[in-house]
Design a protein around this motif. Structure first.
Motif, PDB file in Angstrom:
ATOM      1  N   ASP A  44      16.129   3.728  80.593  1.00  0.00           N
ATOM      2  CA  ASP A  44      17.548   4.126  80.717  1.00  0.00           C
ATOM      3  C   ASP A  44      18.118   4.634  79.402  1.00  0.00           C
ATOM      4  OD1 ASP A  44      17.299   3.286  83.256  1.00  0.00           O
ATOM      5  OD2 ASP A  44      18.597   1.533  83.092  1.00  0.00           O
ATOM      6  N   PHE A  47      19.240   8.207  78.260  1.00  0.00           N
ATOM      7  CA  PHE A  47      20.559   8.755  78.563  1.00  0.00           C
ATOM      8  C   PHE A  47      21.609   8.017  77.741  1.00  0.00           C
ATOM      9  CE2 PHE A  47      17.872   9.284  82.190  1.00  0.00           C
ATOM     10  CZ  PHE A  47      18.159  10.554  82.651  1.00  0.00           C
ATOM     11  N   ALA A  57      23.682   2.457  88.595  1.00  0.00           N
ATOM     12  CA  ALA A  57      22.608   3.374  89.021  1.00  0.00           C
ATOM     13  C   ALA A  57      21.503   2.584  89.735  1.00  0.00           C
ATOM     14  CB  ALA A  57      22.045   4.109  87.822  1.00  0.00           C
ATOM     15  N   ASN A  58      21.200   1.397  89.214  1.00  0.00           N
ATOM     16  CA  ASN A  58      20.195   0.544  89.878  1.00  0.00           C
ATOM     17  C   ASN A  58      20.677   0.128  91.262  1.00  0.00           C
ATOM     18  OD1 ASN A  58      18.213   0.550  87.941  1.00  0.00           O
ATOM     19  ND2 ASN A  58      19.015  -1.235  86.862  1.00  0.00           N
ATOM     20  N   LEU A  60      22.648   1.830  93.227  1.00  0.00           N
ATOM     21  CA  LEU A  60      22.467   2.984  94.123  1.00  0.00           C
ATOM     22  C   LEU A  60      21.003   3.132  94.530  1.00  0.00           C
ATOM     23  CD1 LEU A  60      24.764   5.696  92.485  1.00  0.00           C
ATOM     24  CD2 LEU A  60      25.088   4.557  94.674  1.00  0.00           C
ATOM     25  N   PHE A  61      20.123   2.887  93.557  1.00  0.00           N
ATOM     26  CA  PHE A  61      18.695   2.973  93.846  1.00  0.00           C
ATOM     27  C   PHE A  61      18.287   1.899  94.868  1.00  0.00           C
ATOM     28  CE2 PHE A  61      14.182   2.124  92.898  1.00  0.00           C
ATOM     29  CZ  PHE A  61      13.679   3.392  93.127  1.00  0.00           C
TER      30      PHE A  61
ATOM     31  N   LEU B  15      21.393   9.105  85.919  1.00  0.00           N
ATOM     32  CA  LEU B  15      20.482   7.946  85.892  1.00  0.00           C
ATOM     33  C   LEU B  15      19.870   7.709  87.273  1.00  0.00           C
ATOM     34  CD1 LEU B  15      22.093   5.037  83.834  1.00  0.00           C
ATOM     35  CD2 LEU B  15      19.769   5.870  83.665  1.00  0.00           C
ATOM     36  N   TYR B  16      20.712   7.797  88.278  1.00  0.00           N
ATOM     37  CA  TYR B  16      20.252   7.557  89.655  1.00  0.00           C
ATOM     38  C   TYR B  16      19.192   8.591  90.058  1.00  0.00           C
ATOM     39  CZ  TYR B  16      20.469   7.749  94.757  1.00  0.00           C
ATOM     40  OH  TYR B  16      20.143   7.792  96.090  1.00  0.00           O
ATOM     41  N   PHE B  18      17.370  10.335  88.044  1.00  0.00           N
ATOM     42  CA  PHE B  18      16.188  10.081  87.216  1.00  0.00           C
ATOM     43  C   PHE B  18      15.331   8.977  87.837  1.00  0.00           C
ATOM     44  CE2 PHE B  18      14.597   7.068  84.007  1.00  0.00           C
ATOM     45  CZ  PHE B  18      13.581   7.828  83.462  1.00  0.00           C
ATOM     46  N   LYS B  19      15.993   7.912  88.276  1.00  0.00           N
ATOM     47  CA  LYS B  19      15.260   6.792  88.870  1.00  0.00           C
ATOM     48  C   LYS B  19      14.582   7.212  90.174  1.00  0.00           C
ATOM     49  CE  LYS B  19      18.287   3.440  86.769  1.00  0.00           C
ATOM     50  NZ  LYS B  19      17.585   2.430  86.033  1.00  0.00           N
ATOM     51  N   LEU B  20      15.298   8.005  90.971  1.00  0.00           N
ATOM     52  CA  LEU B  20      14.713   8.454  92.243  1.00  0.00           C
ATOM     53  C   LEU B  20      13.449   9.275  92.003  1.00  0.00           C
ATOM     54  CD1 LEU B  20      17.391   9.686  94.796  1.00  0.00           C
ATOM     55  CD2 LEU B  20      15.896   7.731  94.948  1.00  0.00           C
TER      56      LEU B  20
END
Lengths: 201, 41
Positions: A44, A47, A57-58, A60-61, B15-16, B18-20
């Protein structure tokens, strides 16, 4: 199961997709846990970010992961029927039953799987984050959980009561409410607990 | 890009995504696991 008489024999085979759901929950827990490990967290820092953006973000993932996981798990019974239809002898599954499903039943099944998977994912995420605080917790938490199951066992046991609180709910609306509140509580506590954690930890 | 131009929504979105992209392997694992459990029935 089979029963026979002189002139005919009845044989009943049960096929269940429970193992698919169980493995999907396990996958959700482990994947969410892995997101909290050093390698994933340090990625992370490529960024401009802080703990909160990382957590969101996690989150959402985890939502995406749970959505896809529960969708494929909910569709797996149809795949099982098709496989049995193709590879087993005639008569195991009729053509009418092959793709029969009520839309509302599928939606309720999918929503339930989604909520369960999300609960397991946020639990894995909380567990992983707690371990970042103190490595001893990776031993203490499983010991407390398993110990709680053994010592305070039976229907009146604390952990069994918690599991029953969710699993024995007959009303879908109440079940959904319970699950959403639990998910929010677990996720918000994870954010609050780790918001002040050092960057490289 | 200036730091002053960075906002939270953009950061979370990047970030999201990127993670995907980076962690897409977990979805392959999921499909493998589900196929294995279906085969073992």
């Amino acid at each position: 199961m089979s029963a026979g008489f002189d002139i005919f024999e009845v044989k009943i085979n049960y096929y269940s997709a429970s193992s698919v759901f169980v493995l999907t929950m396990l996958w959700g827990f482990i994947t969410a846990f892995l997101l909290t490990t050093k390698g994933y967290r340090y990625a992370d820092f490529m960024f401009v970010t802080n703990r909160l953006t990382s957590h969101l973000a996690n989150g959402l993932f985890l939502l995406t992961m749970s959505f896809l996981g529960s969708l494929t798990a909910s569709l797996s019974p149809f795949l099982i029927r098709v496989i049995i239809f193709i590879y087993q002898d005639e008569g195991h599954i009729t053509e009418d039953f092959l793709m029969s499903a009520q839309a509302h039943e599928f939606i309720i099944g999918f929503a339930t799987a989604f909520l369960y998977l999300l609960v397991f994912s946020v639990l894995g995420y909380l567990f992983g984050m707690l371990i970042q605080f103190n490595k001893a917790l990776q031993v203490i938490i499983p010991v407390v959980f398993l110990g709680g199951l053994m010592i305070n066992s039976g229907e009146q046991g604390m952990i069994i009561s918690i599991i029953n609180f969710f699993m024995m709910e007959s009303s879908f609306v109440l079940f959904t409410l319970k699950m959403i509140v639990s998910i929010l509580v677990i996720y918000l506590s994870t954010i609050l607990l780790t918001n002040k954690m050092e960057v490289i930890r | 890009m200036s730091l002053a131009k960075i906002n939270m929504d953009d950061t979370i979105k990047k970030l999201y995504l990127f993670k995907l992209n980076s962690y897409s392997g977990v979805f392959t694992t999921l499909i493998f696991l589900q196929i294995i459990s279906i085969i073992s029935i």
